[in-house]
Design a protein around this motif. Structure first.
Motif, short mmCIF file in Angstrom:
data_model
loop_
_atom_site.label_atom_id
_atom_site.label_comp_id
_atom_site.label_asym_id
_atom_site.label_seq_id
_atom_site.Cartn_x
_atom_site.Cartn_y
_atom_site.Cartn_z
N CYS A 76 0.80 -1.22 0.00
CA CYS A 76 0.00 0.00 0.00
C CYS A 76 0.83 1.27 0.00
CB CYS A 76 -0.99 -0.01 1.17
SG CYS A 76 -2.05 -1.46 1.17
N PHE B 86 -11.25 5.99 -3.95
CA PHE B 86 -11.31 4.68 -3.32
C PHE B 86 -11.46 4.82 -1.81
CE2 PHE B 86 -9.29 3.65 -7.30
CZ PHE B 86 -9.71 2.35 -7.59
N ASN B 87 -12.01 3.79 -1.20
CA ASN B 87 -11.87 3.61 0.24
C ASN B 87 -10.47 3.05 0.44
OD1 ASN B 87 -11.74 2.29 2.79
ND2 ASN B 87 -13.96 2.20 2.89
N SER C 157 -8.49 2.26 2.92
CA SER C 157 -8.22 1.15 3.82
C SER C 157 -8.74 -0.16 3.24
CB SER C 157 -8.83 1.42 5.20
OG SER C 157 -10.23 1.57 5.11
N ALA C 158 -9.91 -0.10 2.58
CA ALA C 158 -10.47 -1.31 1.98
C ALA C 158 -9.61 -1.78 0.81
CB ALA C 158 -11.90 -1.06 1.52
N LEU C 159 -9.13 -0.84 -0.01
CA LEU C 159 -8.25 -1.21 -1.12
C LEU C 159 -6.96 -1.80 -0.59
CD1 LEU C 159 -7.57 -1.28 -4.12
CD2 LEU C 159 -6.73 1.08 -3.91
N CYS C 160 -6.40 -1.18 0.44
CA CYS C 160 -5.16 -1.69 1.02
C CYS C 160 -5.34 -3.10 1.57
CB CYS C 160 -4.67 -0.75 2.12
SG CYS C 160 -3.09 -1.24 2.85
N SER D 270 -7.44 -5.35 0.55
CA SER D 270 -7.56 -6.29 -0.58
C SER D 270 -6.19 -6.59 -1.18
CB SER D 270 -8.50 -5.72 -1.64
OG SER D 270 -9.80 -5.58 -1.15
N TRP E 22 -22.24 -2.79 -7.58
CA TRP E 22 -21.64 -1.60 -6.99
C TRP E 22 -22.75 -0.74 -6.41
CZ3 TRP E 22 -21.20 3.83 -8.42
CH2 TRP E 22 -20.25 4.52 -7.65
N THR F 243 -14.17 -7.75 -6.05
CA THR F 243 -13.63 -7.32 -4.75
C THR F 243 -13.09 -5.90 -4.83
OG1 THR F 243 -13.05 -9.60 -4.18
CG2 THR F 243 -11.93 -7.85 -2.97
N LEU F 244 -12.35 -5.60 -5.89
CA LEU F 244 -11.75 -4.28 -6.04
C LEU F 244 -12.79 -3.22 -6.37
CD1 LEU F 244 -8.47 -5.28 -7.88
CD2 LEU F 244 -8.74 -4.65 -5.48
N THR G 88 -14.29 -1.56 -3.43
CA THR G 88 -13.49 -0.59 -2.68
C THR G 88 -13.62 0.82 -3.25
OG1 THR G 88 -11.42 -0.83 -3.94
CG2 THR G 88 -11.84 -2.42 -2.17
#
Length: 371
Positions: free
Chosen positions: A11, A31-32, A34-37, A39, A314, A364-365, A368
């Motif tokens: 990240c 992006f969110n 923290s959520a991307l990180c 994943s 989404w 999943t991505l 985010t």
């Protein structure tokens, strides 16, 4: 986010290079973070043989991840696996097999030739380009047009499952075009989708015939050069011919450029490389591919002009995505409504579970993306 390498902290920012990409942060790109990180960290620390991920949004790189992994490159094996599978340390400048992503590139070359007036109509019978094969003429074969090659609906009996199959035989045939044309026809053209790399071989050959130069030169000068793609390969078969249906090797960052080209309706840095109309037609869903991927999705995957199409959830609704797919887990996903490209490279060639995992990764991505 710096590229996530083996044993590196996840990240951090993408690498600044002179390849035409501007950089952004997940927060700035919507992006969110923290959520991307989370994943990306799960992938970086996971056991799946995923080699790389590049994410760009609004024309700027947001994240990139690279790992070491086993890889059986077609450049080493010409489609037949060597006895030992080497471990490769992948990074931003490492070429990776794109496999059938090359089919989507051939589609763009056809579009370039059409916009230049060298291909007048997609309704032209394929056999009209091959007077040397006039002995094959029949009403059934005359009914197969260029558009049917683009949509993999020519109607030929064709199998690309267990080896040896029709695709692997393309490496060996002295005249691969005739080999495809000679296959039995079992469905009316345009009615049934059936995966067929042989049709891509013919499309590439037609690009050569109408342009007056090898299709590989068209790819180099009229597609890759305008995008600033200078480091690439196209693996050749046993006779030294570039394998249009499976041989492309690119950097993941350059795969993302192809995604951005599609999202920008065929434009790159203000230049119209491919017409907006061709990009739209290429991504328009036409025929069902007859499966869902991942299996828990409500909608089937469809096919356009050498590009795939599907939907993802989404914010409580379904949004469309398109993709170039390659065997082993190679993907260029584009999500027009989110102005998002996700590139995945992996090394499990011939693996149905890996295909499902990388397709699930897109979902999943997408989850985010906050706005």
């Amino acid at each position: 986010m710096a590229p996530i390498l083996a044993n590196a902290a996840p990240c951090a920012a993408p690498t600044a290079q002179t390849d035409g990409w501007e950089l952004s942060t997940p927060e700035t790109a919507g992006f969110n973070a923290s959520a991307l990180c989370a994943s990306l960290t799960a992938i970086a620390q996971g056991k799946d043989n995923i080699h790389g991920i590049v994410i760009e949004r609004h024309g700027k790189l947001v994240a990139e991840l690279y790992r070491s992994g086993k890889d059986r490159s077609m450049a080493r094996s010409l489609g037949f696996w060597p006895p030992l599978t080497p471990t490769v340390d992948f990074g931003p400048d490492t070429l990776h097999d794109a496999r059938s992503i090359g089919k989507s590139v051939i589609d763009l070359l056809v579009g370039i030739e059409k916009q230049q007036g060298k291909i007048a109509s997609l309704a032209k019978p394929v056999l009209d380009y091959y007077p040397e094969h006039k002995d094959l003429r029949s009403p059934a074969l005359d009914a197969i047009h260029l558009e049917h090659l683009l949509t993999m609906s020519g109607g030929w009996k064709w199998d690309e499952a267990a080896q040896p199959n029709n695709e692997s035989r393309l490496f060996w045939k002295s005249d691969p075009v005739r080999y495809v044309l000679e296959q039995p026809i079992e469905a009316a053209p345009g009615t049934v989708w059936n995966y067929n790399g042989g049709g891509t071989v013919i499309l590439a050959d037609i690009v050569t015939r109408v342009s007056g130069k090898p299709w590989l030169d068209v790819a180099k000068t009229e597609l890759f050069a305008p995008l600033g793609i200078t480091h690439w390969e196209w693996v050749t078969d046993l006779r030294g011919r570039p394998a249009s249906f499976a041989g492309l090797r690119l950097r993941p960052r350059d795969m993302a450029k192809l995604g951005r080209l599609m999202l920008n309706h065929g434009r790159w840095n203000g230049r119209q490389v491919v017409t907006e109309e061709w990009v739209a037609e290429s991504m328009r869903p036409r025929l069902s591919a007859g499966f869902k991927s991942p299996a828990n999705q409500p909608d089937e995957i469809h096919y356009g002009y050498q590009w795939w199409a599907g939907t993802a959830a989404w914010k409580g609704r379904r949004i469309a995505w398109n993709a170039a797919f390659g065997n082993g887990g190679q993907r260029i996903f584009v999500v027009p409504e989110l102005d998002l490209t996700v590139v995945v490279t992996a090394g499990d060639y011939g693996s149905t579970p890996m295909a499902a995992k990388v397709n699930q990764l897109l979902h999943t991505l997408i989850a985010t993306v906050a706005e």
